[in-house]
Design an enzyme around this catalytic site. Structure first.
Site, PDB file in Angstrom:
ATOM      1  N   SER A 146       0.850  -1.186   0.000  1.00 46.93           N
ATOM      2  CA  SER A 146       0.000   0.000   0.000  1.00 46.93           C
ATOM      3  C   SER A 146       0.885   1.233   0.000  1.00 46.93           C
ATOM      4  O   SER A 146       1.989   1.209   0.545  1.00 46.93           O
ATOM      5  CB  SER A 146      -0.896   0.017   1.241  1.00 46.93           C
ATOM      6  OG  SER A 146      -1.571   1.258   1.365  1.00 46.93           O
ATOM      7  N   TYR A 160      -1.417  -0.323  10.328  1.00 45.54           N
ATOM      8  CA  TYR A 160      -1.641  -0.860   8.978  1.00 45.54           C
ATOM      9  C   TYR A 160      -0.475  -0.472   8.066  1.00 45.54           C
ATOM     10  O   TYR A 160       0.061  -1.311   7.327  1.00 45.54           O
ATOM     11  CB  TYR A 160      -2.948  -0.311   8.408  1.00 45.54           C
ATOM     12  CG  TYR A 160      -3.206  -0.693   6.972  1.00 45.54           C
ATOM     13  CD1 TYR A 160      -3.724  -1.947   6.650  1.00 45.54           C
ATOM     14  CD2 TYR A 160      -2.940   0.194   5.934  1.00 45.54           C
ATOM     15  CE1 TYR A 160      -3.960  -2.306   5.329  1.00 45.54           C
ATOM     16  CE2 TYR A 160      -3.176  -0.150   4.620  1.00 45.54           C
ATOM     17  CZ  TYR A 160      -3.688  -1.401   4.316  1.00 45.54           C
ATOM     18  OH  TYR A 160      -3.918  -1.747   3.009  1.00 45.54           O
TER      19      TYR A 160
END
Length: 251
Positions: A146, A160
């Protein structure tokens, strides 16, 4: 993908979002698909039925990638379809926005177990099957990272972002570890993509809020992430390993 044997791809979290788009595109490219899901059996089965309706082969397996027994069962199901030659480490979780000072040990353990340990376990099983060192015919692994790994996720989900930073390092290390064994390992780093993951993190309006602010003026689609993932598995990317493609609309 030479010869008459149908190549098999394992796609974790293949029932929805990016995973679903990857499954459908892989099937179009001639792969048999073994996909995992955690809770939404109907969505996973719909993917399987869509593939079978077009003459393809697919099976859905319920399981959590953070549980070793579930990973073993997933790959055993894939083995029944044929030789595994591709793994897409797509399964991942987010959580509600929080500062690090408010994060519980339970939250952190869940995040790292699914996003990091799960990817390691699945890659382990894939390497055992694909590596020429183990008698395999080679193959490809694509990890879902990501842009959060680069941006850090401050005030929202540093955990995350950190898990995806681990995936970036994992991709580099594993790529170099198995490069001489016929396995290519790459990553794709999506930006703001219109999938259900935002709602699971308590922000169902996140795409609507942030999409227009992206350099390209919109959020991306699951299909726009699936295409480079599948391309990385193709012969057109034969000299690429350890790469990390940004699919972020310029973010």
């Amino acid at each position: 993908m030479s010869g008459t044997t149908t190549p098999v791809a394992v796609v974790t979290g293949g029932g929805r979002g990016i995973g679903r788009a990857v499954c459908l595109l892989l099937a179009e490219r001639g792969y048999a698909v073994c996909l995992s899901y955690v809770a939404d059996a109907a969505a996973a089965q719909a993917v399987v039925e869509a593939i079978i309706a077009k003459g393809g082969k697919a099976v859905a397996v319920k399981g959590d990638v953070g549980v070793e027994a579930d990973v073993l069962a997933l790959f055993e199901a894939a083995d029944r379809l044929g030789p595994v030659t591709a793994l897409i480490n797509n399964a991942g979780v987010v959580d509600v926005a929080a500062r690090v000072s408010d994060m519980s040990a339970e939250r952190l353990t869940r995040m790292m177990t699914t996003n990091v340990v799960g990817s390691f376990l699945c890659a382990r099983e894939a390497v055992r099957r694909m590596s020429t060192k183990h008698g395999g015919q080679g193959g490809g692994i694509v990890n879902l990272s990501s842009v959060a790994a680069r941006l850090g996720g401050p005030g929202q989900y540093v955990d995350y972002a950190a898990s995806k930073g681990a995936i970036d390092t994992f991709t580099t290390g594993l790529a170099r570890e198995v490069a001489a064994e016929g396995i290519r390992v790459n990553a794709v780093s999506p930006g703001i993509i219109d999938t259900e993951i935002h709602a699971s993190g308590g922000q169902p309006d996140r795409v609507a809020r942030l999409g227009p602010d992206q350099p390209m003026g919109r959020a991306g689609t699951a299909e726009e992430v699936a295409a480079p993932i599948v391309w990385l598995l193709s012969d057109e990317a034969a000299y690429m390993t350890g790469a990390n493609l940004l699919v972020s609309g310029g973010r």
